[in-house]
Design an enzyme around this catalytic site. Structure first.
Site, PDB file in Angstrom:
ATOM      1  N   SER A   1      75.285  39.830  76.528  1.00 33.86           N
ATOM      2  CA  SER A   1      75.926  41.557  76.961  1.00 33.86           C
ATOM      3  C   SER A   1      75.302  42.541  75.624  1.00 33.86           C
ATOM      4  CB  SER A   1      77.363  41.577  77.089  1.00 33.86           C
ATOM      5  OG  SER A   1      77.626  42.989  76.917  1.00 33.86           O
TER       6      SER A   1
ATOM      7  N   SER B   1      73.821  44.510  68.666  1.00 35.07           N
ATOM      8  CA  SER B   1      75.124  43.841  68.482  1.00 35.07           C
ATOM      9  C   SER B   1      75.801  43.384  69.690  1.00 35.07           C
ATOM     10  CB  SER B   1      76.138  44.649  67.366  1.00 35.07           C
ATOM     11  OG  SER B   1      77.113  44.187  67.084  1.00 35.07           O
ATOM     12  N   CYS B   2      76.168  42.221  69.870  1.00 28.76           N
ATOM     13  CA  CYS B   2      76.342  41.864  71.419  1.00 28.76           C
ATOM     14  C   CYS B   2      77.409  40.655  71.466  1.00 28.76           C
ATOM     15  CB  CYS B   2      75.043  41.617  72.026  1.00 28.76           C
ATOM     16  SG  CYS B   2      73.615  42.455  71.273  1.00 28.76           S
ATOM     17  N   GLY B   3      77.443  40.394  72.594  1.00 28.59           N
ATOM     18  CA  GLY B   3      78.049  39.112  73.053  1.00 28.59           C
ATOM     19  C   GLY B   3      77.041  38.085  73.745  1.00 28.59           C
TER      20      GLY B   3
ATOM     21  N   ASN C   1      73.235  37.977  68.651  1.00 29.60           N
ATOM     22  CA  ASN C   1      74.407  38.624  68.315  1.00 29.60           C
ATOM     23  C   ASN C   1      74.524  38.874  66.784  1.00 29.60           C
ATOM     24  OD1 ASN C   1      76.674  40.260  68.312  1.00 29.60           O
ATOM     25  ND2 ASN C   1      78.105  38.387  68.100  1.00 29.60           N
TER      26      ASN C   1
END
Length: 722
Positions: free
Chosen positions: A255, A39-41, A277
């Site tokens: 990220s 779970s990200c940018g 994401n």
């Protein structure tokens, strides 16, 4: 390189003793590496006209650092969950760097492939891994340009990242030496084959060292720099990116926040084709079906070499990694562009929305090929020629984009990632919408609108004609069969029949009675009965999975309350070769929903239709065997699985029906969840699950959760008759 200095500093400070790279732990307790989630940018910078510059790389890094709060870090802030950057192939930079480092001249752009490779830090193992790769390079008729050590500065890394830091080198491979050049796209296909064949051989040797070999990317148009880093560390760690000669027309950044899972260098993103994401909630089913489809895969390009490319999915990859592997398979081994592959895997909500018949036929056709990879998702993807992004059909992950007057495009998980962007140069501001796709075509030097893109895809093949003539429709089958439903149990034996299938007075009065009145039995009070695993009373198998299902959505999302984005329509039956778009994919049985009436099931059981017929397998076993042996049910499950596998591999079982109808005082019913799960898993292991549809005639399915578990563990449709 400052690797030795950093290790010495860490050791002297007592922060960490150097050890061989640490792999992910094995499955244990409540941890399973197969359940890794991200779970990200996500961010993207590109130039519409395809003009490469170092500014794009620098802006991408700024964007990545500005999304550091979307990533995770370890107990020490200097060890990240993972971050990275994907760029176009920096040909001018590599020409100079390879000339200086290796003393060789690079071929023209597009005539060679490059990729960063992670190795264990043991020099002897590095040499062994290189020997395997070089042997496959020679076997495939390619030419090895060389191995370039990637300059890194790990002085800012924390102890956890340092402990698992790999040795990184760049592999450079050209086409056939002295022979005719390969056709367009062929070198990328051969590099894909090289990467998988070499990786599979190295990983097959076993051991920690083999598992730490990883190819970040290997193709002619893009290059990936990533690692178990924080977003702030990427630029400083990879010295290459800092060079003013490192130019690109696009960059993707990521990220990572590894949700309740372990970070690693290999699981950092971007992957080879995309970054993601969100999370794939249907991952287990997606992987099972891909394993089963491998037996049907045929590539016009690879031919017999397809066996070198599997397995496609792996428990060693995260949900995003498995998605990337399937998308890349469709791109390299099939005949679809990357954006069409993503449309297939993350379809928009097309059934309940207005749209052209051709577009609806396109999505209906693709639904026959592959189930959605479902869950909250923002995908950004590229193959060098295209770069794009899309949201899942619910739009559960944010993404906004800007287009500037100087033809730059910026897309990210949030706004404000470039503080030097002057409002006066912003030509367009917009957001990604649920199910919509954003795509830049560098050859056309423009953004292709979603409507135009999907109508073009829909017109590429005669999907509308295929879907009008080929699918088998349930209502037509029932009308042609013209058979009455099977009778209910006799009144005199009703109580014993219900008891045999696990019905209680509570389930009859509260659950079944409510459904008979067209209602749903919902309660607001807590349940004070023990968990099934702790109960001293006999419990139905589905009761052991309530916690697993309860974690999905609350309140419930269903196709009644959310009919705009959800549908129960189910394609059932044998699949065809996933890598080819042919009329054969349209020939599947379409069920309006996965719960069959008694009359519908009787038609499927008793009358063939357009060459299809159901093979019924008895899901009961003699009571005398149950009395005589404590393993009788296990033996019955094995016999049922054997019979199912044999029927499917003979090629004459487009539909398998597991039936409780023979249950009686003399024959004990196998719980339908155990029967369906055992047969499904056997067929998956035999790579035969995609060759049939699995129906269940169940006496023990009584509440919505029973149906959810049956469908979740492998059944395509269920008919309750109890």
């Amino acid at each position: 390189r400052r690797t030795a200095v950093a290790r010495a500093r860490a050791a002297s400070s007592g922060a960490a003793q150097w050890r061989p790279p640490r792999r992910l732990p094995p499955k244990q307790g409540l941890y399973d590496p197969a359940l890794e989630r991200d779970s990200c940018g996500v961010g993207m910078v590109a130039h519409l006209k395809g003009q490469a510059s170092h500014e794009i790389v620098r802006d991408a890094n700024t964007m990545l650092v500005r999304m550091a709060h979307r990533g995770g870090c370890g107990c020490e802030p200097s060890s990240g969950d993972g971050a990275g950057m994907l760029t176009g192939m920096p040909h001018a930079f590599l020409t100079e760097a390879v000339g200086a480092d290796l003393g060789v001249a690079l071929p023209a752009a597009g005539a060679f492939g490059a990729g960063n490779v992670f190795f264990p830090r043991d020099p002897a193992v590095v040499a062994e891994c290189k020997a395997v790769v070089e042997r496959h390079v020679s076997r495939l008729g390619l030419s090895l340009i060389g191995w370039r050590p990637v300059p890194v500065d790990n002085s800012a890394l924390g102890p956890t990242s340092l402990e698992s830091e790999p040795h990184t080198e760049m592999l450079l491979v050209g086409g056939p030496s002295g022979g005719a050049p390969l056709p367009e796209g062929a070198l990328d296909r051969e590099l894909y084959r090289l990467r998988l064949a070499a990786s599979n051989e190295i990983h097959a040797t076993g051991g920690d060292a083999a598992a730490d070999f990883y190819v970040c990317s290997l193709n002619t148009s893009t290059l990936v720099y990533k690692g178990q880093l924080t977003p702030e560390q990427v630029w400083g760690y990879f010295v290459d990116l800092q060079s003013a000669q490192y130019t690109s027309h696009l960059a993707l950044v990521h990220s990572r926040f590894s949700t309740n899972t372990f970070p690693s260098w290999a699981r950092a993103q971007p992957f080879r084709a995309l970054c993601h994401n969100g999370e794939i909630n249907t991952l287990r089913g997606n992987k099972n079906m891909m394993r089963s489809r491998e037996a049907l895969l045929q590539s016009a390009y690879f031919g017999e070499a397809m066996s070198e490319l599997g397995p496609i999915c792996s428990d060693d990859l995260s949900d995003s990694g498995n998605f990337d592997a399937v998308a890349e398979l469709l791109l390299r081994a099939g005949d679809r562009p990357l954006h069409e592959a993503v449309m297939m895997m993350v379809p928009e909500a097309w059934q309940g929305k207005p749209g052209s018949p051709a577009r609806k036929a396109f999505y209906a056709y693709n639904a026959n090929l592959m189930e959605p990879w479902d869950g909250p998702a923002m995908m950004s993807f590229t193959d060098g020629r295209y770069v794009g992004a899309c949201l899942d059909r619910n739009g559960l992950r944010p993404s906004r984009y800007y287009v500037t007057t100087d033809d730059r495009v910026l897309l990210s998980s949030e706004v404000g990632v470039l503080d030097h962007l002057d409002e006066a140069v912003v030509k367009t501001k917009a957001r990604l919408e649920p199910g919509r796709m954003f795509l830049i075509d560098f050859a056309q030097q423009r953004i292709v609108p979603d409507e135009e893109l999907k109508e073009t895809m829909a017109a590429a093949r005669p999907y509308e004609a295929w879907m009008a003539s080929q699918p088998l429709l349930l209502d037509e089958w029932v009308a042609e069969a013209a058979v009455p439903p099977a009778p209910h149990p006799a009144r005199g034996t009703l109580n014993s029949t219900l008891s045999m299938h696990g019905f209680t007075k509570e389930s009859s009065d509260l659950l079944v009675a409510a459904m008979a009145r067209g209602k749903e039995a919902l309660g607001s009070m807590g349940v004070d009965t023990p968990l099934a695993a702790l109960s001293s009373q006999p419990r139905m198998p589905s009761h052991y999975f309530k916690q697993l299902f309860a974690q999905v959505t609350n309140p419930p999302i269903d196709p009644i309350r959310e009919e705009i984005v959800m549908s129960l329509q189910t394609p059932v039956g044998p699949e065809a070769n996933l890598l080819e778009a042919t009329e054969a994919h349209a020939r599947r049985l379409v069920l309006p929903h996965p719960v069959l009436s008694l009359q519908e099931l009787e038609a499927l059981k008793s009358a063939p239709h357009k060459g299809w017929a159901a093979t019924t397998l008895d899901a009961t076993y003699p009571k005398s065997e149950a009395d005589a042996s404590p393993t009788a049910m296990r033996d019955a499950l094995l016999a049922l699985s054997d019979a199912a596998e044999a029927a499917v591999l003979k090629g004459n079982a487009p539909l398998l029906l597991l039936s409780h109808r023979a249950a009686s005082a003399e024959r004990v019913p196998i719980p339908s969840l155990l029967a369906a799960g055992a047969v499904h898993q056997r067929l998956v292991r035999a790579k035969a699950r995609a060759m049939t549809g699995l129906l269940v005639e169940s006496g023990d399915a009584k509440e919505p959760h029973d149906f959810c578990t049956l469908l979740g563990f492998g059944a395509d449709a269920v008919c309750p008759y109890g």
